[in-house]
Design a protein around this motif. Structure first.
Motif, PDB file in Angstrom:
ATOM      1  N   HIS A  99      -9.474   7.728   4.532  1.00 58.82           N
ATOM      2  CA  HIS A  99      -8.913   6.556   3.860  1.00 58.82           C
ATOM      3  C   HIS A  99      -9.970   5.664   3.218  1.00 58.82           C
ATOM      4  O   HIS A  99      -9.643   4.773   2.467  1.00 58.82           O
ATOM      5  CB  HIS A  99      -8.098   5.713   4.834  1.00 58.82           C
ATOM      6  N   GLU A 157      -6.137   7.182  -1.211  1.00 56.37           N
ATOM      7  CA  GLU A 157      -5.882   5.982  -0.415  1.00 56.37           C
ATOM      8  C   GLU A 157      -6.442   4.728  -1.084  1.00 56.37           C
ATOM      9  O   GLU A 157      -5.808   3.677  -1.094  1.00 56.37           O
ATOM     10  CB  GLU A 157      -6.492   6.134   0.983  1.00 56.37           C
ATOM     11  N   HIS A 191       1.559   4.419  -2.858  1.00 58.03           N
ATOM     12  CA  HIS A 191       1.677   5.880  -2.782  1.00 58.03           C
ATOM     13  C   HIS A 191       2.893   6.365  -3.559  1.00 58.03           C
ATOM     14  O   HIS A 191       2.869   7.421  -4.194  1.00 58.03           O
ATOM     15  CB  HIS A 191       1.786   6.337  -1.324  1.00 58.03           C
ATOM     16  N   HIS A 204       0.839  -1.204   0.000  1.00 58.66           N
ATOM     17  CA  HIS A 204       0.000   0.000   0.000  1.00 58.66           C
ATOM     18  C   HIS A 204       0.877   1.258   0.000  1.00 58.66           C
ATOM     19  O   HIS A 204       0.618   2.196  -0.763  1.00 58.66           O
ATOM     20  CB  HIS A 204      -0.922  -0.008   1.221  1.00 58.66           C
TER      21      HIS A 204
HETATM   22 ZN   LIG Z   1      -2.099   5.336   2.485  1.00 61.38          ZN
END
Ligand SMILES: [Zn+2]
Length: 303
Positions: free
Chosen positions: A277, A222, A190, A186
Motif C-alpha cells: 500500500h 493504492e 478504487h 479511498h
Molecule cells: Zn486500497
C-alpha cells in the motif's frame, strides 16, 4: 467536518445485524487458518483491494501481529466528533449515526465524482456501500471484521464494518470524522479505478509479475486511490465543508495506515519489498496531491 447537510446516498445497504451465513455451507471465499487470520487483521487494516489479494500478500510473508480483540463499539459520529476516551452515546439515536455518516460521505463522493466524470465527458456510476457487523459475503469472498474496509471490483461494492472506525481511532491513533471519511473516499477511489479501467489493466500486468513486482504495482494502485480520496477532499474543502483540524486528521490517518507504520507497530521493523500500500510518506504525499490539486491527471502514480 460539516457533513450535516451532505446529500445522503441511496446506495447504502445496511447488513448490520443480518445473518451473515444465510445457512449456506461454509466454504469458498477465504479459507485461512488461525495463524493466517492474525495476519489478515494487519494486511486488511491497510485497506486491501480485495481479500484475495491479501491472501497473495500472506504467501509472500506478511507481518505478524498480536491477536486483536474486537472493539466494543465505534465512537460517535457527530459533526463535532472528536471522541474523548471512554465517551459513549447515552442512548441510541433514532437514526443510526454510523449509517447516517456513511450515507452522507458516500453521497458527497457521488456528487463530486459525477461532476468530475461529466467534465471528462463520461458518466459516473456510483458503487454500493455495504455496512456490516462481524461478517458478510462479497463476490470477492467472505468479509469479516478482521478484513477491514475494502472494495470488491467484481460486485462494485464497498464493504465496511463500522467497528473499523473505532479501530482507526484507538489502534492507529487517527480519530475524527474526516479521518473516517478518508477511509470511505479511498475505497471509492478504487471504484473510480475500476470505472476508468485502471484496475483491470493493473490486474493483467500483475499476472506477468513475481510477488515483488505485484507488490510494487499494488502500491501504485493504492497510492492513486489515496490521491483520488484527496480529490474528494479538495471539493469538500472548496465548498467550505472542512473545519479546523480536519486536514490534520486526514493526514494522520493516511500516514497511520502506511505499510511501514503498520509493520513497525506489528513487528518492530520494516520490510519495504513487502509493501502493498505504500509507506506513510508516500500515502501522505499522494493524498495531499489530490487534496491540493483536485485534478485526476495529477494522480498518475504509475508514471
Ligand atoms: Zn486500497
Amino acid at each position: 467536518m460539516r457533513w450535516g447537510d451532505f446529500r445522503r446516498s441511496d446506495n447504502v445497504e445496511d447488513r448490520t445485524g443480518a445473518d451473515p451465513g444465510g445457512g449456506s455451507p461454509r466454504g469458498g471465499g477465504m479459507r485461512l487458518g488461525g495463524g493466517a487470520l492474525v495476519v489478515i487483521v494487519i494486511a486488511s487494516l491497510i485497506f486491501g483491494v480485495n481479500p484475495l489479494e491479501m491472501i497473495g500478500a500472506l504467501e509472500s510473508g506478511g507481518p505478524v501481529a498480536p491477536p486483536e480483540t474486537r472493539p466494543q463499539a465505534a465512537p460517535g459520529y457527530g459533526p463535532q466528533n472528536t471522541p474523548a476516551p471512554g465517551q459513549t452515546h447515552a442512548a441510541p439515536a433514532a437514526k443510526d449515526p454510523a449509517k447516517d455518516f456513511a450515507a452522507a460521505v458516500l453521497g458527497d463522493t457521488e456528487d463530486v465524482w459525477k461532476a468530475v466524470f461529466q467534465a471528462m465527458g463520461t458518466r459516473y456510476e456510483p458503487p454500493r456501500l455495504v455496512l456490516f457487523s462481524d461478517r458478510t459475503k462479497s463476490a470477492c469472498g467472505r468479509a469479516s471484521a478482521a478484513t477491514g474496509p475494502f472494495y470488491c471490483s467484481a460486485d462494485r461494492e464497498l464493504y465496511l464494518d463500522t467497528a473499523f472506525f473505532g479501530e482507526l481511532s484507538r489502534r492507529f491513533g487517527a480519530p475524527g470524522d474526516f479521518a473516517q471519511a478518508y477511509v470511505i473516499a479511498h475505497e471509492v477511489g478504487h471504484h473510480v479505478q475500476n470505472l476508468t479501467g485502471t484496475m483491470a489493466k493493473v490486474d493483467r500486468q500483475m499476472q506477468q509479475l513475481d510477488a515483488r513486482g505485484r507488490n510494487a504495482l499494488s502500491v501504485r494502485l493504492e497510492l492513486q486511490a489515496d490521491c483520488y480520496a484527496g480529490i474528494w477532499g479538495y471539493f469538500a474543502q472548496r465548498r467550505n465543508k472542512l473545519e479546523v483540524g480536519d486536514l490534520e486528521e486526514g493526514f494522520r490517518a493516511a500516514a497511520a495506515v502506511g505499510d511501514d507504520a503498520i509493520q513497525k507497530q506489528a513487528q518492530g521493523y520494516v520490510v519495504p519489498e513487502s509493501f502493498t500500500h505504500g509507506s506513510a510518506e508516500q500515502r501522505l504525499k499522494w493524498f495531499r496531491t489530490g487534496l491540493e490539486s483536485g485534478d485526476m491527471r495529477r494522480c498518475n502514480t504509475f508514471g
